[in-house]
Design a protein around this motif. Structure first.
Motif, PDB file in Angstrom:
ATOM      1  N   GLU A 290      -8.680 -10.752   7.416  1.00  0.00           N
ATOM      2  CA  GLU A 290      -9.707  -9.430   7.674  1.00  0.00           C
ATOM      3  C   GLU A 290      -8.254  -8.040   8.468  1.00  0.00           C
ATOM      4  OE1 GLU A 290     -13.544  -9.587   8.792  1.00  0.00           O
ATOM      5  OE2 GLU A 290     -13.797  -7.208   9.187  1.00  0.00           O
ATOM      6  N   ALA A 291      -8.295  -8.491   8.922  1.00  0.00           N
ATOM      7  CA  ALA A 291      -6.735  -8.444   9.245  1.00  0.00           C
ATOM      8  C   ALA A 291      -6.307  -7.581   9.145  1.00  0.00           C
ATOM      9  CB  ALA A 291      -6.814  -8.844  11.043  1.00  0.00           C
ATOM     10  N   VAL A 292      -5.520  -8.235   8.430  1.00  0.00           N
ATOM     11  CA  VAL A 292      -4.389  -7.373   7.859  1.00  0.00           C
ATOM     12  C   VAL A 292      -4.438  -6.601   7.081  1.00  0.00           C
ATOM     13  CG1 VAL A 292      -2.874  -9.773   8.071  1.00  0.00           C
ATOM     14  CG2 VAL A 292      -4.555  -9.901   6.031  1.00  0.00           C
ATOM     15  N   GLU A 293      -5.351  -6.503   5.978  1.00  0.00           N
ATOM     16  CA  GLU A 293      -6.245  -6.169   5.256  1.00  0.00           C
ATOM     17  C   GLU A 293      -6.618  -4.867   5.704  1.00  0.00           C
ATOM     18  OE1 GLU A 293      -7.445  -9.584   1.881  1.00  0.00           O
ATOM     19  OE2 GLU A 293      -8.888  -8.777   2.466  1.00  0.00           O
ATOM     20  N   SER A 294      -7.202  -5.114   7.185  1.00  0.00           N
ATOM     21  CA  SER A 294      -7.649  -4.003   8.024  1.00  0.00           C
ATOM     22  C   SER A 294      -5.882  -2.919   8.390  1.00  0.00           C
ATOM     23  CB  SER A 294      -8.591  -3.662   8.716  1.00  0.00           C
ATOM     24  OG  SER A 294     -10.134  -4.854   7.703  1.00  0.00           O
ATOM     25  N   TYR A 295      -5.820  -3.813   8.850  1.00  0.00           N
ATOM     26  CA  TYR A 295      -4.056  -2.798   9.679  1.00  0.00           C
ATOM     27  C   TYR A 295      -3.244  -2.820   9.680  1.00  0.00           C
ATOM     28  CZ  TYR A 295      -9.121  -4.410  12.655  1.00  0.00           C
ATOM     29  OH  TYR A 295      -9.781  -4.220  13.180  1.00  0.00           O
ATOM     30  N   SER A 296      -3.050  -3.808   8.731  1.00  0.00           N
ATOM     31  CA  SER A 296      -1.286  -4.127   8.148  1.00  0.00           C
ATOM     32  C   SER A 296      -1.165  -3.202   6.434  1.00  0.00           C
ATOM     33  CB  SER A 296      -1.330  -4.957   7.357  1.00  0.00           C
ATOM     34  OG  SER A 296      -1.132  -6.436   8.885  1.00  0.00           O
ATOM     35  N   VAL A 297       0.135  -2.688   6.643  1.00  0.00           N
ATOM     36  CA  VAL A 297      -0.005  -1.629   5.925  1.00  0.00           C
ATOM     37  C   VAL A 297       0.878  -2.817   4.430  1.00  0.00           C
ATOM     38  CG1 VAL A 297       1.435   0.554   4.277  1.00  0.00           C
ATOM     39  CG2 VAL A 297       0.428   0.363   7.103  1.00  0.00           C
ATOM     40  N   ALA A 298      -0.012  -2.712   3.271  1.00  0.00           N
ATOM     41  CA  ALA A 298       1.264  -3.470   2.307  1.00  0.00           C
ATOM     42  C   ALA A 298       1.774  -2.717   1.695  1.00  0.00           C
ATOM     43  CB  ALA A 298      -0.275  -3.810   1.209  1.00  0.00           C
ATOM     44  N   ALA A 299       3.118  -3.582   1.467  1.00  0.00           N
ATOM     45  CA  ALA A 299       4.554  -2.934   1.296  1.00  0.00           C
ATOM     46  C   ALA A 299       4.344  -3.101   0.019  1.00  0.00           C
ATOM     47  CB  ALA A 299       5.703  -4.056   1.099  1.00  0.00           C
ATOM     48  N   ALA A 300       4.968  -1.787  -0.804  1.00  0.00           N
ATOM     49  CA  ALA A 300       4.467  -0.670  -2.064  1.00  0.00           C
ATOM     50  C   ALA A 300       5.432  -2.099  -2.937  1.00  0.00           C
ATOM     51  CB  ALA A 300       4.647  -0.129  -2.368  1.00  0.00           C
ATOM     52  N   PRO A 301       4.836  -2.442  -4.331  1.00  0.00           N
ATOM     53  CA  PRO A 301       5.866  -3.177  -5.639  1.00  0.00           C
ATOM     54  C   PRO A 301       6.939  -2.808  -5.953  1.00  0.00           C
ATOM     55  CG  PRO A 301       3.269  -2.513  -6.319  1.00  0.00           C
ATOM     56  CD  PRO A 301       3.730  -1.679  -4.902  1.00  0.00           C
ATOM     57  N   ASP A 302       7.144  -1.508  -5.466  1.00  0.00           N
ATOM     58  CA  ASP A 302       8.626  -1.236  -5.386  1.00  0.00           C
ATOM     59  C   ASP A 302       9.889  -0.665  -4.376  1.00  0.00           C
ATOM     60  OD1 ASP A 302       6.917   1.167  -4.837  1.00  0.00           O
ATOM     61  OD2 ASP A 302       8.240   2.278  -6.510  1.00  0.00           O
ATOM     62  N   ALA A 303       9.038  -1.372  -3.071  1.00  0.00           N
ATOM     63  CA  ALA A 303       9.840  -0.604  -1.673  1.00  0.00           C
ATOM     64  C   ALA A 303      11.190  -1.675  -1.857  1.00  0.00           C
ATOM     65  CB  ALA A 303       9.389  -1.317  -0.453  1.00  0.00           C
ATOM     66  N   PRO A 304      12.457  -0.518  -1.306  1.00  0.00           N
ATOM     67  CA  PRO A 304      13.623  -1.457  -1.396  1.00  0.00           C
ATOM     68  C   PRO A 304      13.938  -1.923  -0.400  1.00  0.00           C
ATOM     69  CG  PRO A 304      13.434   1.032   0.027  1.00  0.00           C
ATOM     70  CD  PRO A 304      11.627   0.213  -0.790  1.00  0.00           C
ATOM     71  N   ASP A 305      12.965  -2.543   0.119  1.00  0.00           N
ATOM     72  CA  ASP A 305      13.212  -3.846   1.236  1.00  0.00           C
ATOM     73  C   ASP A 305      12.088  -4.980   0.870  1.00  0.00           C
ATOM     74  OD1 ASP A 305      11.382  -2.286   1.837  1.00  0.00           O
ATOM     75  OD2 ASP A 305      12.102  -2.650   4.829  1.00  0.00           O
ATOM     76  N   LEU A 306      11.548  -4.599  -0.029  1.00  0.00           N
ATOM     77  CA  LEU A 306      10.895  -5.824  -0.758  1.00  0.00           C
ATOM     78  C   LEU A 306      11.345  -6.692  -0.541  1.00  0.00           C
ATOM     79  CD1 LEU A 306       7.644  -6.603  -0.446  1.00  0.00           C
ATOM     80  CD2 LEU A 306       8.085  -6.101  -3.180  1.00  0.00           C
ATOM     81  N   CYS A 307      10.402  -7.931   0.603  1.00  0.00           N
ATOM     82  CA  CYS A 307      11.503  -8.977   0.321  1.00  0.00           C
ATOM     83  C   CYS A 307      11.075 -10.479  -1.070  1.00  0.00           C
ATOM     84  CB  CYS A 307      11.531 -10.505   1.947  1.00  0.00           C
ATOM     85  SG  CYS A 307      12.264  -9.088   2.834  1.00  0.00           S
ATOM     86  N   ASP A 308      11.632 -11.525  -1.465  1.00  0.00           N
ATOM     87  CA  ASP A 308      10.993 -11.987  -1.884  1.00  0.00           C
ATOM     88  C   ASP A 308      10.595 -13.535  -1.654  1.00  0.00           C
ATOM     89  OD1 ASP A 308      13.743 -13.241  -1.743  1.00  0.00           O
ATOM     90  OD2 ASP A 308      14.465 -12.706  -3.825  1.00  0.00           O
TER      91      ASP A 308
END
Ligand SMILES: NC(=O)c1ccc[n+]([C@@H]2O[C@H](COP(=O)([O-])OP(=O)(O)OC[C@H]3O[C@@H](n4cnc5c(N)ncnc54)[C@H](OP(=O)(O)O)[C@@H]3O)[C@@H](O)[C@H]2O)c1
Length: 391
Positions: A290-308
């Motif tokens: 609940e905390a991460v869904e409320s307060y963290s900002v999810a990375a956009a699928p095309d974010a350049p620094d998205l890690c795999d």
């Protein structure tokens, strides 16, 4: 010798130590601290910043502690003749709170051994050199290691296996303090996993609960693994959903230790500072979700620094086996000694709202990581009356 009743505190710049400093100053006790400089601030500046922060949070003025510049890595903390003379003349007891929370390290010249065992040896030598005969030692409930069943406050080493080097080092430090022939009393405090302030959510260190929270946060913000569900998190961590862990808020731990420091009759015992109601890890995982869904900002699928997943495997999985051992089911910690000195200080409930508040604080403060030039001096607001701190 020891003509006044100054309490000498180590680790005042850490999470628990900053609360101990607050509570001791608030109770108008005479306090001295041993603190070391950082690259950015002198020991005096660090302590002054802390006390000012508490003043602003409490809305009252506080007395200043005596600051002794010292390091537990150095003989007698590196205190020179004048400082040592001052300690000998004024200090009646030491609160040995400084430690390294590094979990793993086999080299005894490195952490966690260097500070937890070596630093305790140094502190005991300082006590002997200064004629201080009373030590309050902050240990951990996890000196019980991998024990199951009921662990008594009076239990010492019973041949238990340890979950990590940190636990082993803290157990060894306890033995050293108990065996010191030059002390009249050794008082041992064993908190379970310390989390933030029960009222404000504030924390300054991010171990234990926050490591699991950070993993959920990382999954949401940096890794394209898909699910951030609490269940998925437990699976990743290899944690049994039915296991129960013991968490305690820092303000309560500090309030009880401050009570022990103030009372001569409380000396010489061991105190389990543990919660009467351990939390089911399934509940903890739900709150994290609940905390991460409320307060963290999810990375956009095309974010350049998205890690795999490969990044995840390389950077996080190496830590997971540590936490799999760490989040095992706790034994039951009995606490009659703590109940005796703190009958009127019940441990605050760690319900969903309280954990969410703590999680929000951690996420919004980026788990303590700030760009190099950021200045963070914020401390929690706390209501106060002279002589009593609400917690
Ligand atoms: N956090 C928990 O979940 C937990 C649970 C049970 C027990 N405990 C115990 O509670 C105590 C406080 O923990 P915490 O969470 O507040 O830790 P923390 O925030 O990491 O603070 C550690 C403190 O120790 C000081 N320190 C470390 N090495 C030192 C050295 N060589 N010389 C002088 N000071 C040194 C640090 O000073 P710098 O700021 O200069 O680095 C800091 O003030 C420790 O004894 C720990 O074992 C903690």
């Amino acid at each position: 010798m020891n003509s006044d009743r100054t309490t000498l505190l180590t680790g005042a710049t850490g999470l628990l130590g900053s609360y101990l400093l607050r509570d001791l100053l608030f109770a108008e006790r005479s306090v001295a601290v041993i603190a070391r400089p950082t690259r950015r601030a002198s020991a005096h500046e660090r302590i002054e910043t802390l006390v000012r922060g508490w003043e602003s949070s409490l809305g009252i003025g506080l007395p200043r502690p005596v600051v002794l510049v010292g390091d537990l890595d150095r003989p007698l903390c590196g205190l020179g003749g004048a400082d040592l003379g001052w300690v000998r003349e004024h200090c009646e007891q030491i609160v040995n709170n400084a430690a390294s929370l590094t979990f793993r390290g086999v080299d005894r010249d490195a952490e966690p051994w260097k500070t937890n065992v070596g630093g305790t040896v140094t502190m005991l030598a300082l006590a002997e050199a200064a004629g201080i005969r009373h030590v309050h030692h902050v240990s951990t409930a996890y000196v019980a290691g991998l024990r199951t069943g009921i662990v008594l406050e009076d239990d010492g080493n019973v041949g238990q296996e340890f979950g990590n080097d940190y636990e082993a080092s803290k157990a060894e430090a306890e033995l050293l303090v108990r065996a010191a022939p030059h002390l009249d009393t050794a008082t041992i405090y064993r908190p379970s996993i310390i989390v933030g302030d029960s009222a404000t959510g504030y924390t300054s260190t991010y171990h234990g609960y926050y490591a699991a929270l950070r993993l959920g946060h990382t999954l949401l913000t940096r890794v394209s693994l898909g699910s951030t569900s609490g269940r998925a998190l437990l699976t990743l961590l290899g944690i049994d959903a039915d296991s129960r862990k013991n968490f305690v808020p820092v303000d309560w731990v500090s309030a009880v230790i401050a009570r022990g420091i103030a009372s001569h009759s409380a000396r010489g015992r061991t105190y389990h500072l543990t919660h009467p109601e351990p939390l089911a890890m399934e509940f903890v995982a739900e709150v994290i979700q609940e905390a991460v869904e409320s307060y963290s900002v999810a990375a956009a699928p095309d974010a350049p620094d998205l890690c795999d997943e490969q990044w995840f495997a390389d950077h996080l999985r190496v830590q997971l086996d540590l936490y799999q051992r760490y989040f095992r089911t706790d034994p039951s910690f009995d606490h009659p000694n703590t109940s005796t000195i703190a009958a009127d200080l019940p441990c605050p409930a760690l319900d969903r709202d309280t954990l969410l508040r703590m999680s929000k604080y951690a996420i919004q403060h980026n788990f303590g990581w700030f760009p190099p030039d950021a200045v963070v001096t914020e401390l929690p607001r706390a209501s106060s009356r002279r002589g009593t701190l609400a917690h």
